[in-house]
Design an enzyme around this catalytic site. Structure first.
Site, PDB file in Angstrom:
ATOM      1  N   ASN A  24      -1.925   7.453 -10.089  1.00 21.60           N
ATOM      2  CA  ASN A  24      -1.912   6.519  -8.991  1.00 21.60           C
ATOM      3  C   ASN A  24      -0.752   6.420  -8.126  1.00 21.60           C
ATOM      4  OD1 ASN A  24      -2.555   3.344  -8.110  1.00 21.60           O
ATOM      5  ND2 ASN A  24      -0.393   3.430  -9.082  1.00 21.60           N
ATOM      6  N   LYS A  47      -4.816  12.582   0.770  1.00 19.59           N
ATOM      7  CA  LYS A  47      -5.906  11.891   0.037  1.00 19.59           C
ATOM      8  C   LYS A  47      -7.188  12.661   0.084  1.00 19.59           C
ATOM      9  CE  LYS A  47      -3.479   8.095  -1.356  1.00 19.59           C
ATOM     10  NZ  LYS A  47      -3.392   8.203  -3.035  1.00 19.59           N
ATOM     11  N   ILE A  76      -6.180  -3.052  -0.005  1.00 16.82           N
ATOM     12  CA  ILE A  76      -6.096  -3.922  -1.222  1.00 16.82           C
ATOM     13  C   ILE A  76      -4.650  -4.718  -1.180  1.00 16.82           C
ATOM     14  CG2 ILE A  76      -6.200  -3.984  -3.641  1.00 16.82           C
ATOM     15  CD1 ILE A  76      -8.691  -2.385  -2.422  1.00 16.82           C
ATOM     16  N   ALA A  81      -4.460  13.495   4.957  1.00 20.12           N
ATOM     17  CA  ALA A  81      -4.392  14.947   4.405  1.00 20.12           C
ATOM     18  C   ALA A  81      -4.225  14.745   2.930  1.00 20.12           C
ATOM     19  CB  ALA A  81      -3.415  15.782   5.140  1.00 20.12           C
ATOM     20  N   TYR A 131      -0.703  11.105   4.999  1.00 17.23           N
ATOM     21  CA  TYR A 131      -1.545  10.498   3.938  1.00 17.23           C
ATOM     22  C   TYR A 131      -2.987  10.918   3.982  1.00 17.23           C
ATOM     23  CZ  TYR A 131      -2.526   6.189   1.251  1.00 17.23           C
ATOM     24  OH  TYR A 131      -3.028   5.136   0.430  1.00 17.23           O
TER      25      TYR A 131
HETATM   26  N1  NAD Z   1      -3.180  -0.931  -1.449  1.00 15.79           N
HETATM   27  C1  NAD Z   1      -4.144  -0.352  -0.656  1.00 15.79           C
HETATM   28  O1  NAD Z   1      -4.635  -0.776  -0.054  1.00 15.79           O
HETATM   29  C2  NAD Z   1      -4.222   1.252  -1.239  1.00 15.79           C
HETATM   30  C3  NAD Z   1      -5.453   1.606  -0.458  1.00 15.79           C
HETATM   31  C4  NAD Z   1      -5.821   3.054  -0.756  1.00 15.79           C
HETATM   32  C5  NAD Z   1      -5.090   3.695  -1.506  1.00 15.79           C
HETATM   33  N2  NAD Z   1      -4.075   3.160  -2.459  1.00 15.79           N
HETATM   34  C6  NAD Z   1      -3.272   3.974  -3.323  1.00 15.79           C
HETATM   35  O2  NAD Z   1      -3.333   3.521  -4.484  1.00 15.79           O
HETATM   36  C7  NAD Z   1      -1.991   3.898  -5.110  1.00 15.79           C
HETATM   37  C8  NAD Z   1      -1.189   2.657  -5.542  1.00 15.79           C
HETATM   38  O3  NAD Z   1      -0.953   1.924  -4.129  1.00 15.79           O
HETATM   39  P1  NAD Z   1      -0.155   0.522  -4.049  1.00 15.79           P
HETATM   40  O4  NAD Z   1      -0.980  -0.206  -3.068  1.00 15.79           O
HETATM   41  O5  NAD Z   1      -0.082  -0.112  -5.624  1.00 15.79           O
HETATM   42  O6  NAD Z   1       1.442   1.063  -3.821  1.00 15.79           O
HETATM   43  P2  NAD Z   1       2.780   0.167  -4.330  1.00 15.79           P
HETATM   44  O7  NAD Z   1       3.837   0.797  -3.135  1.00 15.79           O
HETATM   45  O8  NAD Z   1       2.722  -1.349  -4.383  1.00 15.79           O
HETATM   46  O9  NAD Z   1       3.025   0.973  -5.514  1.00 15.79           O
HETATM   47  C9  NAD Z   1       3.256   2.387  -5.731  1.00 15.79           C
HETATM   48  C10 NAD Z   1       4.172   2.393  -6.988  1.00 15.79           C
HETATM   49  O10 NAD Z   1       4.264   3.723  -7.154  1.00 15.79           O
HETATM   50  C11 NAD Z   1       5.609   4.227  -7.420  1.00 15.79           C
HETATM   51  N3  NAD Z   1       5.842   5.496  -7.105  1.00 15.79           N
HETATM   52  C12 NAD Z   1       6.146   5.898  -5.854  1.00 15.79           C
HETATM   53  N4  NAD Z   1       6.518   7.100  -5.883  1.00 15.79           N
HETATM   54  C13 NAD Z   1       6.653   7.444  -7.142  1.00 15.79           C
HETATM   55  C14 NAD Z   1       6.811   8.675  -7.774  1.00 15.79           C
HETATM   56  N5  NAD Z   1       7.314   9.959  -7.153  1.00 15.79           N
HETATM   57  N6  NAD Z   1       6.922   9.027  -9.026  1.00 15.79           N
HETATM   58  C15 NAD Z   1       6.745   7.709  -9.847  1.00 15.79           C
HETATM   59  N7  NAD Z   1       6.167   6.378  -9.271  1.00 15.79           N
HETATM   60  C16 NAD Z   1       6.338   6.513  -7.900  1.00 15.79           C
HETATM   61  C17 NAD Z   1       6.437   3.302  -6.427  1.00 15.79           C
HETATM   62  O11 NAD Z   1       7.795   2.912  -7.414  1.00 15.79           O
HETATM   63  C18 NAD Z   1       5.398   2.078  -6.855  1.00 15.79           C
HETATM   64  O12 NAD Z   1       5.844   1.248  -8.182  1.00 15.79           O
HETATM   65  C19 NAD Z   1      -1.242   4.783  -4.057  1.00 15.79           C
HETATM   66  O13 NAD Z   1      -1.611   6.161  -4.324  1.00 15.79           O
HETATM   67  C20 NAD Z   1      -2.048   4.316  -2.714  1.00 15.79           C
HETATM   68  O14 NAD Z   1      -1.938   5.459  -1.678  1.00 15.79           O
HETATM   69  C21 NAD Z   1      -3.557   1.940  -1.986  1.00 15.79           C
END
Ligand code: NAD
Length: 247
Positions: A83, A161, A190, A159, A157
């Site tokens: 994630n 995903k 989200i 690419a 991003y």
């Molecule tokens: N929030 C959205 O709308 C959304 C939409 C589509 C996809 N996503 C994907 O869902 C996932 C989570 O998103 P989110 O919104 O919770 O993001 P967020 O930024 O709130 O949380 C991401 C977490 O990942 C941790 N992180 C970052 N790089 C890291 C690494 N190298 N090693 C370990 N931990 C690491 C960060 O410290 C953070 O705690 C991501 O992959 C994001 O791309 C989110």
């Protein structure tokens, strides 16, 4: 696969979707191996899982060492949710008043590819190896994104995903013979810290463009992850949880 009593490793579990999934899986009786760079966030999430009566350990080491430690600590690894992700948005070429004023720097491209694509590859590889060695059924969930279709300002991003979606299909074919299922979730917008960091006027515009007229809740992604784990015929699919939005 049942969730109760199983060990679930979640990367990026210190906040946002990872934290929501950790808490939901703890409610459903899983033990949690929580991985993040943010120690404070990780500890808070681990505490809330323990408060639900489950075991929760935190890890910040290099990927391969983390998987070794998780297997040593729990004696099993049933699910892995890749994630962790970052955003470093930027236009491919920036033009102002008809003149080129900038280009997407290679470092900005690479930072996102490293975490969002190479990170998922490494976690999937290490999880599959440990699950095969342990000889138990496994479930891998990769977090892709609506942006996999190609979102404005997100070369890196989008690419990454799209790559995550493709890896999911490849691995589902390669690993089914070892009773490991691989799926992805492609969330839309989200309500997490990642999205909150975007400009309010962009957020407003986004909500208006979503058929259900709102952003998604982290709990809705957590529930999807639980559904995937619990439903053994779901394999090789990218579940789009986006309120009906299309890019
Ligand atoms: N929030 C959205 O709308 C959304 C939409 C589509 C996809 N996503 C994907 O869902 C996932 C989570 O998103 P989110 O919104 O919770 O993001 P967020 O930024 O709130 O949380 C991401 C977490 O990942 C941790 N992180 C970052 N790089 C890291 C690494 N190298 N090693 C370990 N931990 C690491 C960060 O410290 C953070 O705690 C991501 O992959 C994001 O791309 C989110």
């Amino acid at each position: 696969m049942q969730i109760k009593g199983n060990t679930v490793l979640i990367t990026g579990a210190g906040r946002g979707l990872g934290a929501a999934m950790a808490r939901r899986f703890a409610e459903l009786g899983a033990d949690l191996a929580l991985v993040d760079l943010d120690a404070a966030g990780l500890d808070a999430v681990a505490q809330s899982c323990r408060a639900l009566g489950r075991r929760a350990e935190t890890y910040r080491a290099q990927i391969s060492a983390t998987f070794d430690r998780v297997v040593a600590d729990f004696g099993r690894l049933d699910c892995m949710i890749a994630n962790a992700g970052i955003l470093r948005d930027g236009l491919l070429v920036k033009v102002k008043d008809g003149a080129v004023v900038g280009k997407l720097p290679l470092a900005q491209w690479q930072a996102v590819i490293d975490v969002n694509l190479t990170g998922v590859f490494l976690c999937g590889r290490e999880a599959a190896e440990r699950m095969i060695k342990l000889g138990n059924p496994g479930c891998i969930i990769n977090i892709s994104s609506l942006s996999r279709a190609g979102n404005f300002g997100q070369s890196n991003y989008s690419a990454a995903k799209a790559g995550v979606s493709a890896l999911t299909v490849v691995w589902s074919k390669e690993l089914a013979r070892y009773h490991i299922r691989v799926n992805a979730i492609a969330p839309g917008f989200i309500k997490t810290e990642m999205v909150a960091s975007m400009k309010p006027e962009i957020l407003e515009k986004m909500a208006a463009g979503i058929p259900v007229q709102r952003l998604g809740e982290p709990s809705e992604i957590a529930e999807t992850a639980a559904f995937i784990v619990q439903t053994d015929y779901v394999n090789g699919r990218v579940l789009e949880i986006d309120g009906g939005q299309r890019l």
